[in-house]
Scaffold this active site. Sequence first.
Site, PDB file in Angstrom:
ATOM      1  CE1 TYR A 189      49.255  45.043  42.254  1.00 44.00           C
ATOM      2  CE2 TYR A 189      47.453  43.829  43.265  1.00 44.00           C
ATOM      3  CZ  TYR A 189      48.015  45.023  42.867  1.00 44.00           C
ATOM      4  OH  TYR A 189      47.353  46.214  43.086  1.00 44.00           O
TER       5      TYR A 189
ATOM      6  CE  LYS B 228      45.641  48.541  45.129  1.00 44.99           C
ATOM      7  NZ  LYS B 228      45.326  49.986  45.255  1.00 44.99           N
TER       8      LYS B 228
END
Length: 262
Positions: free
Chosen positions: A163, A170
């Site tokens: 990720y 995020k």
Amino acid sequence: MNSTTASAALPLAGKKGLITGIANDKSIAYAVAKAIVALGGEIAITYQNEKTAKYTQPLAEALGAKLFLKLDVAEEGSLEGVIAQCGEAFGEIDFAVHSMAFCNADDLHGRVIDASEAGFDSAMNVSCHSFLRMAKALEPLMAHGGSLITMSYLGAERVVRNYGVMGIIKAALESAVRYMAYDLGPKGIRVFAVSPGPIMTRAASGIANFNNLLDSDAQKAPLGRTVTIDEVGALTAFLCTSGSSGMTGQTIYVDAGAHIVA
């Protein structure tokens, strides 16, 4: 009860808003749009380019979207232009859903310290700063308050393999939600991040070994499964209703409880 009375009784009857990020019928944003329309809301839907429009236009028509507009947040003025058109069509806006993210594959799967400046800037601009820009453009159209909702993921607070830089982005997005909630609260504008568990969407297909992530989450989740896009859609639609009027600034997990398990 006649049909007019029944319609007026729906939680989002008379409410109008903007939904971004629908790529196809597997998109979380599509499930959100369906849930909002089912509650009586009226929507504008965006598409990124002509290539994606052929998939999204039939969905917009089926949902009865009042507007179907091109939006590429990387193009200067595109976001602000879309919101101006929504203002002309709707007058006031009651809710907006930001479901957009982008990160180069190398920055997803590589070490974060190897991320290029251009790649990091692009990911931050599309995935985080565009939400701030959306709020600024919508603020004058939310004179009576409303809900602004973006999509996050557990990688914002924990390391999720493959990720990479998106986890950092995020985390910034979730922080932005809290600061936006503080700034906009006096105007009755509420701000949320919805954090779904892993769902096989077009965006997720770019994450390496995503099927392993799905299996792992299903095994550790207290409910013993992963979630569906419809469950995420229902929660997001609720955040647009008066039932969530006492809430703002939160990151809300919809992941069958997986985030509580180490």
